[in-house]
Design an enzyme around this catalytic site. Structure first.
Site, PDB file in Angstrom:
ATOM      1  CE  LYS A 200     -13.262  -0.729  13.042  1.00 14.78           C
ATOM      2  NZ  LYS A 200     -13.811  -0.861  11.684  1.00 14.78           N
ATOM      3  CE  LYS A 254     -15.486   2.565  14.505  1.00 12.00           C
ATOM      4  NZ  LYS A 254     -15.882   2.250  13.123  1.00 12.00           N
TER       5      LYS A 254
END
Length: 331
Positions: A200, A254
């Site tokens: 992320k 992400k």
């Protein structure tokens, strides 16, 4: 590989009709690939638009049940819950995160009580409950890792007890996957799946999401000390390897489209269930382009999701999920 020269090789032969193009298609997008993120808020009968995400609303628990039923009817296999927590419940101690009656847990039980045949995914991080807007506890401007992990364990256990199928730790604290897996096993939740937000990034694409969960105004500073540097790829491989070693069942990259190279590397290197999150900023840009007539919204939506499959993803978290499902069912 030795290829025949032109004219023996005319590559347009394989493009000349829709039937032949379909026959040689390398990747396929299906409804089974979709996870639909939805936002919960307090109240009854509420569907409140998120201004920065056209077409997305915050729903009260009763309306979340309706959304879950809609998703199941469309064949979407998973719905993912994100809470918009009342500001009065946000504290430095983040106690609302593991309250058995918080929005996520109430929505989970309501979907279960309604008998809807859909898997439920939840988010594990403290930012929706943190008066500082961060994913972890803050002391003297520093994000505390180990103390945060202890809180995340309590949060995850409360979600598992409410009936969540897939827990998605999005906090990026070190060691949290091992701690979560150990606690879930010890408490009899051995069948609960962990989809770790392993790679992320500290991205600028999250802004509309923070609006949706009410975290934008609270955030002090940024998240660069725990989310990843967008310049790094090898580090993502180390994060994936660590989380898998600690007990993650699935991993996530992400944001999505700006990091398709990372998705491809993850799938090639680890051959594990690999997911990407088409985040709020990606969604908002496509919607803005479509609403202004700059792009064909449906075509760009479908193309963007096919890109994830081509990059090796097994599934995608996307706010477009219901619309995509309707398009696919019409084909």
């Amino acid at each position: 590989m030795s290829l025949a020269p032109f004219p023996a090789a005319r590559y347009r032969r394989l493009r000349r009709s829709s039937q032949i193009r379909d026959l040689v298609r390398e990747n396929t997008l299906t409804v089974d690939d979709m996870i639909w993120p939805v936002f919960i808020r307090d109240g009854d009968g509420v569907e409140e638009p998120v201004t920065s995400m056209p077409g997305v609303v915050r729903r009260s628990v009763d309306k979340i049940v309706d959304a879950a039923r809609e998703a199941a009817d469309l064949g979407i296999p998973v719905i993912c819950l994100f809470p918009y927590t009342d500001p009065s419940l946000k504290t430095k101690g983040c106690e609302e995160a593991w309250n058995p009656d918080n929005l996520t847990n109430r929505a989970t039980r309501a979907i279960r009580d309604a008998g809807i045949d859909i898997a439920i995914m939840s988010d594990v991080a403290l930012d929706p409950y943190n008066i500082d807007g961060h994913d972890g506890f803050v002391r003297d401007g520093k994000i505390l890792n180990d103390e945060t992990v202890e809180a995340l364990v309590k949060q995850a256990l409360s979600q598992a007890e409410a009936g969540v199928d897939i827990i998605g730790p999005s906090d990026m604290m070190d060691g949290r996957i091992g701690a979560l897996r150990t606690a879930l096993e010890a408490e009899g939740h051995q069948d609960v799946t962990l989809m770790s937000y392993s790679a992320k990034y500290a991205s600028g694409f999250y802004g509309p999401f923070r609006d949706a969960v009410g975290a934008s105004g609270n955030l002090k500073g940024d998240k660069s000390t725990y989310q990843m540097n967008p310049a790094n790829g090898d580090e993502a491989m180390r994060m994936i390897a660590r989380d898998l070693a600690e007990g993650a069942d699935m991993v996530m990259v992400k944001p999505g489209m700006p990091y398709l190279d990372i998705c491809r590397r993850v799938k090639d290197q680890f051959a594990v269930p690999t997911f990407a999150y088409q985040v709020s900023g990606e969604y908002a840009m496509i919607q803005a382009g479509a609403q202004n007539g700059w792009v064909d919204g449906q075509k760009v939506m479908m193309e963007s999701l096919m890109c994830f499959k081509r990059a090796g993803c097994d599934g995608i978290l996307t706010y477009f999920a219901p619309e995509v499902a309707r398009v696919l069912h019409s084909l």
